[in-house]
Design a protein around this motif. Sequence first.
Motif, PDB file in Angstrom:
ATOM      1  N   HIS A  23      -3.631  15.901  13.127  1.00 33.55           N
ATOM      2  CA  HIS A  23      -3.470  15.931  11.757  1.00 33.55           C
ATOM      3  C   HIS A  23      -3.913  15.429  10.387  1.00 33.55           C
ATOM      4  CE1 HIS A  23      -1.324  18.650   8.538  1.00 33.55           C
ATOM      5  NE2 HIS A  23      -1.196  17.816   8.705  1.00 33.55           N
ATOM      6  N   ILE A  24      -5.269  16.644   9.628  1.00 32.63           N
ATOM      7  CA  ILE A  24      -6.248  15.648   8.855  1.00 32.63           C
ATOM      8  C   ILE A  24      -5.107  16.377   7.396  1.00 32.63           C
ATOM      9  CG2 ILE A  24      -8.041  15.970   7.292  1.00 32.63           C
ATOM     10  CD1 ILE A  24      -9.314  15.558  10.271  1.00 32.63           C
ATOM     11  N   THR A  25      -4.656  15.466   6.217  1.00 36.28           N
ATOM     12  CA  THR A  25      -4.345  15.885   4.967  1.00 36.28           C
ATOM     13  C   THR A  25      -5.794  15.664   3.889  1.00 36.28           C
ATOM     14  OG1 THR A  25      -2.571  15.918   5.709  1.00 36.28           O
ATOM     15  CG2 THR A  25      -3.356  15.693   3.137  1.00 36.28           C
ATOM     16  N   ALA A  26      -6.037  16.902   2.904  1.00 40.99           N
ATOM     17  CA  ALA A  26      -7.690  17.258   2.302  1.00 40.99           C
ATOM     18  C   ALA A  26      -6.207  17.051   0.634  1.00 40.99           C
ATOM     19  CB  ALA A  26      -8.179  17.629   2.147  1.00 40.99           C
ATOM     20  N   VAL A  27      -6.269  16.265  -0.027  1.00 41.04           N
ATOM     21  CA  VAL A  27      -6.053  16.107  -1.491  1.00 41.04           C
ATOM     22  C   VAL A  27      -6.913  16.683  -2.381  1.00 41.04           C
ATOM     23  CG1 VAL A  27      -4.960  15.155  -3.190  1.00 41.04           C
ATOM     24  CG2 VAL A  27      -4.327  14.683  -1.400  1.00 41.04           C
ATOM     25  N   THR A  28      -7.153  18.282  -2.521  1.00 41.05           N
ATOM     26  CA  THR A  28      -8.130  18.836  -3.498  1.00 41.05           C
ATOM     27  C   THR A  28      -7.633  19.609  -4.506  1.00 41.05           C
ATOM     28  OG1 THR A  28     -10.303  19.763  -3.014  1.00 41.05           O
ATOM     29  CG2 THR A  28      -8.270  20.221  -1.811  1.00 41.05           C
ATOM     30  N   LEU A  29      -8.587  20.570  -4.852  1.00 41.66           N
ATOM     31  CA  LEU A  29      -8.581  21.587  -6.133  1.00 41.66           C
ATOM     32  C   LEU A  29      -9.239  22.612  -5.724  1.00 41.66           C
ATOM     33  CD1 LEU A  29      -8.965  19.779  -9.708  1.00 41.66           C
ATOM     34  CD2 LEU A  29      -7.192  20.309  -8.311  1.00 41.66           C
ATOM     35  N   PRO A  30      -8.931  23.406  -5.607  1.00 44.28           N
ATOM     36  CA  PRO A  30      -9.629  25.088  -5.633  1.00 44.28           C
ATOM     37  C   PRO A  30     -10.687  25.696  -6.596  1.00 44.28           C
ATOM     38  CG  PRO A  30      -7.452  25.489  -6.776  1.00 44.28           C
ATOM     39  CD  PRO A  30      -7.531  23.736  -6.282  1.00 44.28           C
ATOM     40  N   ASP A  31     -12.088  24.186  -6.793  1.00 43.66           N
ATOM     41  CA  ASP A  31     -12.866  24.238  -7.721  1.00 43.66           C
ATOM     42  C   ASP A  31     -14.507  24.219  -7.211  1.00 43.66           C
ATOM     43  OD1 ASP A  31     -13.194  21.898  -8.211  1.00 43.66           O
ATOM     44  OD2 ASP A  31     -11.965  22.513 -10.027  1.00 43.66           O
ATOM     45  N   GLU A  32     -15.218  23.907  -7.775  1.00 42.59           N
ATOM     46  CA  GLU A  32     -16.637  23.767  -7.340  1.00 42.59           C
ATOM     47  C   GLU A  32     -17.224  22.461  -7.350  1.00 42.59           C
ATOM     48  OE1 GLU A  32     -19.555  26.284  -9.407  1.00 42.59           O
ATOM     49  OE2 GLU A  32     -18.774  27.921  -8.418  1.00 42.59           O
ATOM     50  N   ARG A  33     -15.999  21.248  -7.590  1.00 41.94           N
ATOM     51  CA  ARG A  33     -16.180  20.462  -8.015  1.00 41.94           C
ATOM     52  C   ARG A  33     -15.363  19.665  -6.190  1.00 41.94           C
ATOM     53  NH1 ARG A  33     -12.821  17.940 -12.392  1.00 41.94           N
ATOM     54  NH2 ARG A  33     -11.505  20.109 -11.443  1.00 41.94           N
ATOM     55  N   HIS A  34     -15.179  20.094  -5.608  1.00 39.69           N
ATOM     56  CA  HIS A  34     -14.292  19.557  -4.951  1.00 39.69           C
ATOM     57  C   HIS A  34     -14.308  20.078  -3.286  1.00 39.69           C
ATOM     58  CE1 HIS A  34     -11.142  16.706  -5.815  1.00 39.69           C
ATOM     59  NE2 HIS A  34     -11.332  17.681  -7.044  1.00 39.69           N
ATOM     60  N   HIS A  35     -16.187  21.358  -3.586  1.00 38.35           N
ATOM     61  CA  HIS A  35     -16.276  22.482  -2.747  1.00 38.35           C
ATOM     62  C   HIS A  35     -16.489  21.248  -1.716  1.00 38.35           C
ATOM     63  CE1 HIS A  35     -17.012  25.909  -3.834  1.00 38.35           C
ATOM     64  NE2 HIS A  35     -15.911  26.192  -4.103  1.00 38.35           N
ATOM     65  N   ARG A  36     -17.446  20.045  -1.292  1.00 42.30           N
ATOM     66  CA  ARG A  36     -17.559  18.840  -1.015  1.00 42.30           C
ATOM     67  C   ARG A  36     -16.861  18.421   0.457  1.00 42.30           C
ATOM     68  NH1 ARG A  36     -20.083  12.831  -2.247  1.00 42.30           N
ATOM     69  NH2 ARG A  36     -20.824  12.784   0.301  1.00 42.30           N
ATOM     70  N   LEU A  37     -15.760  18.009  -0.998  1.00 44.19           N
ATOM     71  CA  LEU A  37     -14.705  17.601  -0.079  1.00 44.19           C
ATOM     72  C   LEU A  37     -14.083  18.514   1.118  1.00 44.19           C
ATOM     73  CD1 LEU A  37     -11.758  15.267  -1.330  1.00 44.19           C
ATOM     74  CD2 LEU A  37     -11.241  16.984  -0.550  1.00 44.19           C
ATOM     75  N   ILE A  38     -13.577  19.984   0.732  1.00 44.46           N
ATOM     76  CA  ILE A  38     -13.535  20.603   1.429  1.00 44.46           C
ATOM     77  C   ILE A  38     -14.419  21.215   2.670  1.00 44.46           C
ATOM     78  CG2 ILE A  38     -12.561  22.948   1.528  1.00 44.46           C
ATOM     79  CD1 ILE A  38     -11.395  23.043  -1.635  1.00 44.46           C
ATOM     80  N   SER A  39     -15.958  20.779   2.059  1.00 49.20           N
ATOM     81  CA  SER A  39     -16.065  21.235   3.504  1.00 49.20           C
ATOM     82  C   SER A  39     -16.348  20.430   4.300  1.00 49.20           C
ATOM     83  CB  SER A  39     -18.048  20.832   2.978  1.00 49.20           C
ATOM     84  OG  SER A  39     -18.506  21.733   3.952  1.00 49.20           O
ATOM     85  N   THR A  40     -16.094  18.643   3.470  1.00 52.08           N
ATOM     86  CA  THR A  40     -16.370  17.575   4.850  1.00 52.08           C
ATOM     87  C   THR A  40     -14.908  17.160   5.454  1.00 52.08           C
ATOM     88  OG1 THR A  40     -17.485  16.165   3.181  1.00 52.08           O
ATOM     89  CG2 THR A  40     -16.304  15.492   4.970  1.00 52.08           C
ATOM     90  N   ALA A  41     -13.924  17.340   4.863  1.00 51.17           N
ATOM     91  CA  ALA A  41     -12.385  17.886   5.984  1.00 51.17           C
ATOM     92  C   ALA A  41     -12.664  18.519   6.842  1.00 51.17           C
ATOM     93  CB  ALA A  41     -11.140  18.315   5.123  1.00 51.17           C
ATOM     94  N   ILE A  42     -13.477  19.965   6.477  1.00 50.84           N
ATOM     95  CA  ILE A  42     -13.378  20.946   7.519  1.00 50.84           C
ATOM     96  C   ILE A  42     -14.374  20.869   8.703  1.00 50.84           C
ATOM     97  CG2 ILE A  42     -14.525  23.118   8.429  1.00 50.84           C
ATOM     98  CD1 ILE A  42     -13.561  24.021   5.675  1.00 50.84           C
ATOM     99  N   ARG A  43     -15.709  19.547   8.216  1.00 52.39           N
ATOM    100  CA  ARG A  43     -16.435  19.115   9.289  1.00 52.39           C
ATOM    101  C   ARG A  43     -14.930  18.099  10.371  1.00 52.39           C
ATOM    102  NH1 ARG A  43     -21.427  20.597   8.935  1.00 52.39           N
ATOM    103  NH2 ARG A  43     -22.229  22.081   7.120  1.00 52.39           N
ATOM    104  N   VAL A  44     -14.678  17.230   9.939  1.00 54.37           N
ATOM    105  CA  VAL A  44     -13.787  16.242   9.966  1.00 54.37           C
ATOM    106  C   VAL A  44     -13.298  16.736  10.946  1.00 54.37           C
ATOM    107  CG1 VAL A  44     -13.103  13.774  10.129  1.00 54.37           C
ATOM    108  CG2 VAL A  44     -14.927  14.399   8.713  1.00 54.37           C
ATOM    109  N   ALA A  45     -12.385  18.131  11.323  1.00 54.74           N
ATOM    110  CA  ALA A  45     -11.322  18.634  12.253  1.00 54.74           C
ATOM    111  C   ALA A  45     -11.889  19.037  13.027  1.00 54.74           C
ATOM    112  CB  ALA A  45     -10.708  19.393  10.751  1.00 54.74           C
ATOM    113  N   LYS A  46     -12.878  19.820  12.326  1.00 59.99           N
ATOM    114  CA  LYS A  46     -14.044  20.128  13.919  1.00 59.99           C
ATOM    115  C   LYS A  46     -14.294  19.413  15.419  1.00 59.99           C
ATOM    116  CE  LYS A  46     -15.236  24.659  11.718  1.00 59.99           C
ATOM    117  NZ  LYS A  46     -16.400  25.405  11.516  1.00 59.99           N
ATOM    118  N   GLU A  47     -14.769  17.675  14.625  1.00 56.74           N
ATOM    119  CA  GLU A  47     -14.867  17.093  14.717  1.00 56.74           C
ATOM    120  C   GLU A  47     -14.072  16.365  15.612  1.00 56.74           C
ATOM    121  OE1 GLU A  47     -17.932  13.838  16.226  1.00 56.74           O
ATOM    122  OE2 GLU A  47     -18.341  15.842  15.760  1.00 56.74           O
TER     123      GLU A  47
END
Length: 293
Positions: free
Chosen positions: A157-181
């Motif tokens: 289980h992974i939790t990403a503390v983030t915001l729904p804006d472009e500044r956090h797209h990299r964080l969300i993308s990283t969280a998605i990739r790590v979750a898939k890994e």
Amino acid sequence: MPPSTLHHLLCLVDFSALSHRGLEIGAELARRWKASLIAFHGVNLPGDVVYGSDYSYSRPKQHRLLQEARDRMASFLQGFPEVTGRVAEGEPVESLRAFMQQEPVDLVIATTRHLHGIRRWISGNLIERLIRHIDAPVLIIGCHPQGNGRGLLDVRHITAVTLPDERHHRLISTAIRVAKEFGADLELLHLLETPLDIESEPYETAQTHLERSARKRLKETAIRLGGDPDRIRTTVLEGAPTTVLPDFLDRTPADLVLVGVRRGIPLKPAVIGSTTETIIRRCGGCVLTLPIS
């Protein structure tokens, strides 16, 4: 920070049992991702106590301390033939910054003890300086009594503390990739502040609208960035981080928490109260910080 881009890992060590655990995890990640791993130790040499300078008047003492650190590093790395040891002169964070100007580092691994009182303040201050002034993601491995004991590589289980804006797209993308890994479920967590203008409608109505909008935007952003809608959950919490995060992390333990950090912000004398510090202190798993511009 997908695993395919992690070619050079670095683990900060202080020769303690906890940093040995961090080294073990770093070595396992390096093998998993076919990356190199450096064990790094900074020797904070004593300065001139008479004139208050950083320049030591005892070069023989400097050489002796550095050699002792190199000897301890060699002993510490027994059983890790694939790990390269580096000992540098200077305060740990500053010496690491200087090292990273010369050598590529894609991920820094550090360990922290969950202490209390002044001991926790000192330890937290070091971690705060590290994550705010190092231009690389930092994986923080804690020693928390609520840890599940399964180990880092059993991430469910992974939790990403983030915001729904472009500044956090990299964080969300990283969280998605790590979750898939790791084949893990992903929870996107957004902390919602009190509405600034609630005169146009009742407070509860305004808050409900904000929460629904934030959840929808988070989910849409995650799907657009390649997330699996069946394995992504969005949660919106209302309130100050120091109030709502501890309870949430206790109720919903995560094996890994991702959080963005703004680099270069001058640190206040006391760092207690920040979102990142609260997460590091209360998370039973590991914390991955990513620089946010």
